[in-house]
Write a protein that holds these residues in place. Structure first.
Motif, mmCIF file in Angstrom:
data_model
loop_
_atom_site.group_PDB
_atom_site.id
_atom_site.type_symbol
_atom_site.label_atom_id
_atom_site.label_comp_id
_atom_site.label_asym_id
_atom_site.label_seq_id
_atom_site.Cartn_x
_atom_site.Cartn_y
_atom_site.Cartn_z
ATOM 1 N N ASN A 1 -40.905 21.599 14.094
ATOM 2 C CA ASN A 1 -40.007 22.618 13.571
ATOM 3 C C ASN A 1 -40.748 23.945 13.506
ATOM 4 O O ASN A 1 -41.062 24.450 12.441
ATOM 5 C CB ASN A 1 -39.413 22.259 12.209
ATOM 6 C CG ASN A 1 -38.399 21.137 12.300
ATOM 7 O OD1 ASN A 1 -37.938 20.794 13.376
ATOM 8 N ND2 ASN A 1 -38.056 20.571 11.162
ATOM 9 N N ARG B 1 -36.268 18.763 20.082
ATOM 10 C CA ARG B 1 -35.628 19.676 21.027
ATOM 11 C C ARG B 1 -36.525 20.893 21.222
ATOM 12 O O ARG B 1 -37.028 21.472 20.262
ATOM 13 C CB ARG B 1 -34.275 20.122 20.483
ATOM 14 C CG ARG B 1 -33.522 21.090 21.374
ATOM 15 C CD ARG B 1 -32.184 21.514 20.773
ATOM 16 N NE ARG B 1 -32.372 22.220 19.518
ATOM 17 C CZ ARG B 1 -31.990 21.778 18.311
ATOM 18 N NH1 ARG B 1 -31.374 20.613 18.209
ATOM 19 N NH2 ARG B 1 -32.199 22.482 17.231
ATOM 20 N N ASP C 1 -38.435 10.372 17.326
ATOM 21 C CA ASP C 1 -37.130 9.879 17.751
ATOM 22 C C ASP C 1 -36.199 10.982 18.254
ATOM 23 O O ASP C 1 -35.311 10.717 19.053
ATOM 24 C CB ASP C 1 -36.450 9.107 16.622
ATOM 25 C CG ASP C 1 -37.133 7.768 16.379
ATOM 26 O OD1 ASP C 1 -37.732 7.219 17.327
ATOM 27 O OD2 ASP C 1 -37.083 7.280 15.238
ATOM 28 N N TYR C 2 -36.389 12.203 17.787
ATOM 29 C CA TYR C 2 -35.603 13.311 18.327
ATOM 30 C C TYR C 2 -36.403 14.606 18.192
ATOM 31 O O TYR C 2 -36.903 14.924 17.105
ATOM 32 C CB TYR C 2 -34.266 13.482 17.596
ATOM 33 C CG TYR C 2 -33.473 14.637 18.157
ATOM 34 C CD1 TYR C 2 -32.696 14.482 19.299
ATOM 35 C CD2 TYR C 2 -33.533 15.894 17.576
ATOM 36 C CE1 TYR C 2 -31.993 15.541 19.845
ATOM 37 C CE2 TYR C 2 -32.824 16.966 18.111
ATOM 38 C CZ TYR C 2 -32.058 16.783 19.238
ATOM 39 O OH TYR C 2 -31.375 17.835 19.778
ATOM 40 N N SER D 1 -37.791 21.855 17.461
ATOM 41 C CA SER D 1 -37.071 21.372 16.295
ATOM 42 C C SER D 1 -36.853 19.863 16.371
ATOM 43 O O SER D 1 -36.633 19.313 17.444
ATOM 44 C CB SER D 1 -35.710 22.075 16.196
ATOM 45 O OG SER D 1 -34.953 21.561 15.138
ATOM 46 N N THR D 2 -36.882 19.231 15.217
ATOM 47 C CA THR D 2 -36.530 17.814 15.130
ATOM 48 C C THR D 2 -35.180 17.638 14.428
ATOM 49 O O THR D 2 -34.783 16.540 14.119
ATOM 50 C CB THR D 2 -37.606 17.019 14.354
ATOM 51 O OG1 THR D 2 -37.792 17.614 13.076
ATOM 52 C CG2 THR D 2 -38.904 16.998 15.125
ATOM 53 N N ASP D 3 -34.472 18.760 14.193
ATOM 54 C CA ASP D 3 -33.138 18.716 13.571
ATOM 55 C C ASP D 3 -32.092 18.499 14.648
ATOM 56 O O ASP D 3 -32.110 19.151 15.673
ATOM 57 C CB ASP D 3 -32.850 20.034 12.843
ATOM 58 C CG ASP D 3 -33.859 20.299 11.745
ATOM 59 O OD1 ASP D 3 -34.381 19.327 11.152
ATOM 60 O OD2 ASP D 3 -34.128 21.495 11.480
ATOM 61 N N ASN D 4 -31.155 17.585 14.411
ATOM 62 C CA ASN D 4 -30.053 17.346 15.363
ATOM 63 C C ASN D 4 -29.047 18.452 15.301
ATOM 64 O O ASN D 4 -28.625 18.960 14.411
ATOM 65 C CB ASN D 4 -29.372 16.003 15.089
ATOM 66 C CG ASN D 4 -30.189 14.863 15.636
ATOM 67 O OD1 ASN D 4 -31.007 15.036 16.532
ATOM 68 N ND2 ASN D 4 -29.961 13.686 15.092
ATOM 69 N N SER E 1 -34.132 17.899 25.187
ATOM 70 C CA SER E 1 -34.148 17.172 23.913
ATOM 71 C C SER E 1 -34.124 15.679 24.175
ATOM 72 O O SER E 1 -33.787 15.231 25.268
ATOM 73 C CB SER E 1 -32.944 17.574 23.049
ATOM 74 O OG SER E 1 -31.748 17.222 23.696
#
Length: 147
Positions: free
Chosen positions: A42, A79, A76-77, A144-147, A117
């Motif tokens: 992030n 972007r 796991d995620y 970022s790791t925010d969906n 992503s």
């Protein structure tokens, strides 16, 4: 007992400083290279895109990666999004395994903002911010790791 108390206070201070520094939201480019670790996800990073090397399909890039990431564990995620002040930006990610190459070209559909992503395996990644025509422009890379 007093020495134990002093030791605990010092440990708490060191931990507090590490947490504050780890939560920094902006990293400015220094010498066109920055190391990112899992604890620094992030982030918003700025620098200059492009270079003189033809990446064979992902625009013109610099001799060295703009940024390196070392993910100590699977994420796991995550972007990566690039926005440049002009030109036609590209995003080239190498790693974590030899031969792994991910290229994203900015186009009209994406608003000239290349983005990648998904799941990121642990390991070292080299990130190049290029330009399709070889220009050099200021860019912002959002991780970022925010969906």
């Amino acid at each position: 007992m007093i020495n134990l108390f002093k030791s605990n206070v010092i440990n708490i201070l060191v931990l507090t400083i590490a947490v504050v520094l780890g939560n920094s939201k902006t990293i400015m480019a220094e010498n066109n290279l920055k190391q990112l670790k899992t604890t620094q996800i992030n982030q918003v990073i700025t620098g200059e895109s492009g270079g003189s090397n033809d990446s064979q399909g992902c625009g013109f890039i610099s001799n060295t990666p703009n940024y390196k990431m070392n993910l100590e564990q699977r994420t796991d995620y995550m972007r990566l999004t690039v926005q440049a002040n002009g030109g036609q930006p590209t995003l080239l990610v190498l790693g974590p395994n030899a031969g792994d190459r991910f290229c994203v070209l900015g186009d009209e559909t994406s608003g000239l903002k290349p983005e990648i992503s998904g799941v990121w395996e642990s390991g070292s990644y080299q990130v190049y911010i290029g330009d399709r025509l070889g220009g050099q422009h200021q860019f912002t890379l959002d991780i970022s790791t925010d969906n």
